[in-house]
Scaffold this active site. Structure first.
Site, PDB file in Angstrom:
ATOM      1  N   ASP A 185      -3.032  -6.677   2.453  1.00 39.44           N
ATOM      2  CA  ASP A 185      -3.743  -7.949   2.241  1.00 39.44           C
ATOM      3  C   ASP A 185      -4.400  -8.483   3.514  1.00 39.44           C
ATOM      4  O   ASP A 185      -5.257  -9.362   3.434  1.00 39.44           O
ATOM      5  CB  ASP A 185      -2.778  -9.016   1.706  1.00 39.44           C
ATOM      6  CG  ASP A 185      -2.231  -8.650   0.341  1.00 39.44           C
ATOM      7  OD1 ASP A 185      -2.852  -7.807  -0.335  1.00 39.44           O
ATOM      8  OD2 ASP A 185      -1.194  -9.206  -0.055  1.00 39.44           O
ATOM      9  N   GLN A 216      -3.973   1.367  -4.525  1.00 40.29           N
ATOM     10  CA  GLN A 216      -4.517   0.844  -3.257  1.00 40.29           C
ATOM     11  C   GLN A 216      -3.504   0.899  -2.110  1.00 40.29           C
ATOM     12  O   GLN A 216      -3.871   0.828  -0.945  1.00 40.29           O
ATOM     13  CB  GLN A 216      -4.978  -0.605  -3.446  1.00 40.29           C
ATOM     14  CG  GLN A 216      -6.155  -0.726  -4.395  1.00 40.29           C
ATOM     15  CD  GLN A 216      -6.324  -2.136  -4.948  1.00 40.29           C
ATOM     16  OE1 GLN A 216      -7.082  -2.908  -4.419  1.00 40.29           O
ATOM     17  NE2 GLN A 216      -5.625  -2.463  -6.021  1.00 40.29           N
ATOM     18  N   ARG A 217      -2.214   0.986  -2.439  1.00 40.15           N
ATOM     19  CA  ARG A 217      -1.189   1.014  -1.385  1.00 40.15           C
ATOM     20  C   ARG A 217      -0.686   2.424  -1.111  1.00 40.15           C
ATOM     21  O   ARG A 217       0.176   2.622  -0.259  1.00 40.15           O
ATOM     22  CB  ARG A 217       0.004   0.145  -1.796  1.00 40.15           C
ATOM     23  CG  ARG A 217      -0.322  -1.315  -1.892  1.00 40.15           C
ATOM     24  CD  ARG A 217       0.854  -2.221  -1.612  1.00 40.15           C
ATOM     25  NE  ARG A 217       2.109  -1.857  -2.170  1.00 40.15           N
ATOM     26  CZ  ARG A 217       2.853  -2.633  -2.959  1.00 40.15           C
ATOM     27  NH1 ARG A 217       2.399  -3.832  -3.306  1.00 40.15           N
ATOM     28  NH2 ARG A 217       4.019  -2.246  -3.385  1.00 40.15           N
ATOM     29  N   GLU A 270      -7.174 -10.288  -7.358  1.00 36.79           N
ATOM     30  CA  GLU A 270      -6.220 -10.679  -8.416  1.00 36.79           C
ATOM     31  C   GLU A 270      -5.846 -12.162  -8.346  1.00 36.79           C
ATOM     32  O   GLU A 270      -5.397 -12.744  -9.324  1.00 36.79           O
ATOM     33  CB  GLU A 270      -4.955  -9.816  -8.361  1.00 36.79           C
ATOM     34  CG  GLU A 270      -4.195  -9.976  -7.067  1.00 36.79           C
ATOM     35  CD  GLU A 270      -3.018  -9.023  -6.913  1.00 36.79           C
ATOM     36  OE1 GLU A 270      -2.453  -8.577  -7.914  1.00 36.79           O
ATOM     37  OE2 GLU A 270      -2.663  -8.745  -5.743  1.00 36.79           O
ATOM     38  N   GLY A 297      -4.585  -8.738  -3.876  1.00 41.06           N
ATOM     39  CA  GLY A 297      -4.778  -9.893  -2.984  1.00 41.06           C
ATOM     40  C   GLY A 297      -4.602 -11.177  -3.757  1.00 41.06           C
ATOM     41  O   GLY A 297      -5.536 -11.625  -4.427  1.00 41.06           O
TER      42      GLY A 297
END
Ligand code: F6P
Length: 363
Positions: free
Chosen positions: A141, A288-289, A236, A184
Site C-alpha cells: 500500500d 498483487q502481493r 478497493e 488499497g
C-alpha cells in the site's frame, strides 16, 4: 558474550520480506562475532505464544528472490493488544504482557519487526514497555508514515500495471467499459501508480471521493472522441461523494446491504444502470502481493535490512528504517505509529494525470 536477536514478519505479506530478512541477518552475521537469531513464527502470534525457531546462517541463503515470508505471518489486531491471551482464564496475561514475557525469557538483545501500519502501533507499544525494537516498512500500500517508499509496493505496481496492460489489449477489441479493482483501503498509491503506468482513463482513489455524474461525463467524452472503450482503475477503498458524506454506521449498513461483492462490482452496477453500457470487472486481489520481488524491491529491502543491522550494532532502537531524500534513515517509532501516509491532493502525480485528461471523478 552471545547477542540474541528475535525477528518476525507481521500483517499481510508482500514481496521483499525474505529479501529484507536476509539483509538484516547476513549483515548481522558479518558485523558481529557471536550472535543467535530467533525467528518468531506467524508474526506477533509467535511472540505471544513463545513459538519460535533458532535460525542458522544457511536459513538466510537462497531467499533473496523468494515471495512470501519464511517465518509466516498473521494479522494480530492492535486493538486487541490489551486483551487476555486466553479469554476463559481470569489469570491470563494480556497479549502485550505475553510478548514482553517471551522477549525477557529469551533474554533478547533486540527484536526486528517487519510490518505495516497496524504492526507499527504494536511495535511502538513494545518499545514503550522497554523492548529494544527496530522495524522495517513493508506493504504493497506504500502508506507508512516516515518513508517515501515501502518494500512490496513497486512489485505490486508492476503486477497491477500488467493487469491493466492485459485488459487494454482486450479492451481495444471490445467496445466496453472495464473496471479493474486494485488493493488499497485507505491510500490510493497503488491504484494511482498502476493507473498512470497502465493508462487508465479514470482513476478512483480513497483520497478523492468521486461523483457518479462526473464519471458518466468522462465516459461520454471518450465516446464523443470515438474511443471504443474506457478503463477505470479503482482502489478497493474508493468512495463516492454520497458515501463519503455518510456516518461510519450508515456507510457500514450501505455496504452490507449492497448485493455487489466489492466496490468495483458496485460501481459496475451503478454505471450499467445509468449508462446502459456493457461493463466487465477484474479483481486481481492477492495476486498483487504474490511472486518474486521486483529488482527495485530487492534493492530497497536489502538496503533497509542492512541499515537496520547497522543501527542494531550502534544500539539505536525504537526506530523504523525509512527512505527519505534517497537516504535510509532511522525514524523514531513515536513519529510513525498511528499515522497513515495518503496521497496528497496536490501530488504531482495527480496533476500530471489530470494534464493528460485522466478523470478522478471530482471534476
Ligand atoms: O495491507 C496490505 C493489503 O494487501 C491491503 O491492500 C488489503 O486491503 C489488505 O492487505 C488485504 O488483507 P488480507 O490479506 O488480510 O485480506
Amino acid at each position: 558474550m552471545t547477542k540474541k536477536y528475535g525477528i518476525l514478519t507481521s500483517g499481510g505479506d508482500c514481496q521483499g520480506l525474505n529479501t529484507a530478512i536476509r539483509g538484516v541477518a547476513k549483515a548481522l552475521y558479518e558485523e558481529c562475532d557471536d550472535i543467535k537469531i530467533y525467528g518468531f513464527l506467524d508474526g506477533y502470534r509467535g511472540l505471544i505464544q513463545n513459538d519460535y525457531k533458532e535460525m542458522k546462517p544457511q536459513d538466510f541463503s537462497g531467499i533473496l528472490t523468494l515471495g512470501g515470508t519464511i517465518l509466516g505471518t498473521s494479522r494480530q489486531p492492535f486493538k486487541e493488544i490489551d486483551n487476555p491471551v486466553d479469554p476463559d482464564d481470569p489469570k491470563s496475561p494480556t497479549r502485550l504482557d505475553a510478548m514482553v514475557k517471551t522477549y525477557e525469557k529469551l533474554k533478547l538483545d533486540g527484536l526486528i519487526i517487519l510490518g505495516g501500519n497496524g504492526t507499527h502501533k504494536s511495535a511502538y507499544s513494545l518499545h514503550k514497555r522497554g523492548l529494544k525494537v527496530i522495524t522495517l516498512p513493508k506493504t504493497i500500500d506504500n502508506d507508512l508514515w516516515g518513508t517515501e517508499m515501502t518494500f512490496g509496493f513497486q512489485s505490486a505496481v508492476n503486477i497491477a500495471t500488467q493487469v491493466i496492460d492485459s485488459i487494454h489489449t482486450t479492451a481495444t477489441s471490445h467496445g466496453r467499459v472495464f473496471i479493474i479493482e486494485l488493493m488499497g483501503h485507505k491510500a490510493g498509491w497503488l491504484t494511482l501508480h498502476a493507473g498512470i503506468a497502465g493508462g487508465a482513463d479514470i482513476i478512483l482513489i480513497p483520497e478523492i471521493p468521486y461523483s457518479i455524474d462526473a464519471l458518466i461525463e468522462g465516459l461520454k467524452k471518450r465516446q464523443s472522441q470515438k474511443k471504443k472503450f474506457s478503463i477505470i482503475a479503482i482502489a478497493e477503498g474508493a468512495l463516492s461523494t454520497d458515501e463519503a458524506a455518510m456516518s461510519k454506521k450508515e456507510f457500514k449498513k450501505f455496504r452490507s446491504d449492497s448485493t455487489a461483492p466489492s466496490v468495483g462490482y458496485q460501481l459496475a452496477q451503478e454505471l450499467e444502470k445509468k449508462t446502459g453500457q456493457e461493463i466487465r470487472v477484474t479483481v486481481p486481489g492477492h495476486f498483487q502481493r504474490g511472486g518474486q520481488p521486483s529488482p527495485y524491491d530487492r534493492v530497497l529491502a536489502t538496503s533497509l535490512g542492512t541499515a537496520a543491522a547497522k543501527q542494531i550494532t550502534l544500539g539505536n532502537f525504537g526506530v523504523m528504517m525509512g527512505l527519505q531524500n534517497h537516504q535510509i534513515v532511522p525514524i523514531p517509532l513515536e513519529e510513525v505509529a498511528g499515522k497513515i501516509k495518503q496521497v496528497p491532493l496536490d501530488s504531482l502525480l495527480i496533476d500530471s494525470a489530470r494534464a493528460i485528461g485522466t478523470v478522478f471523478g471530482d471534476e
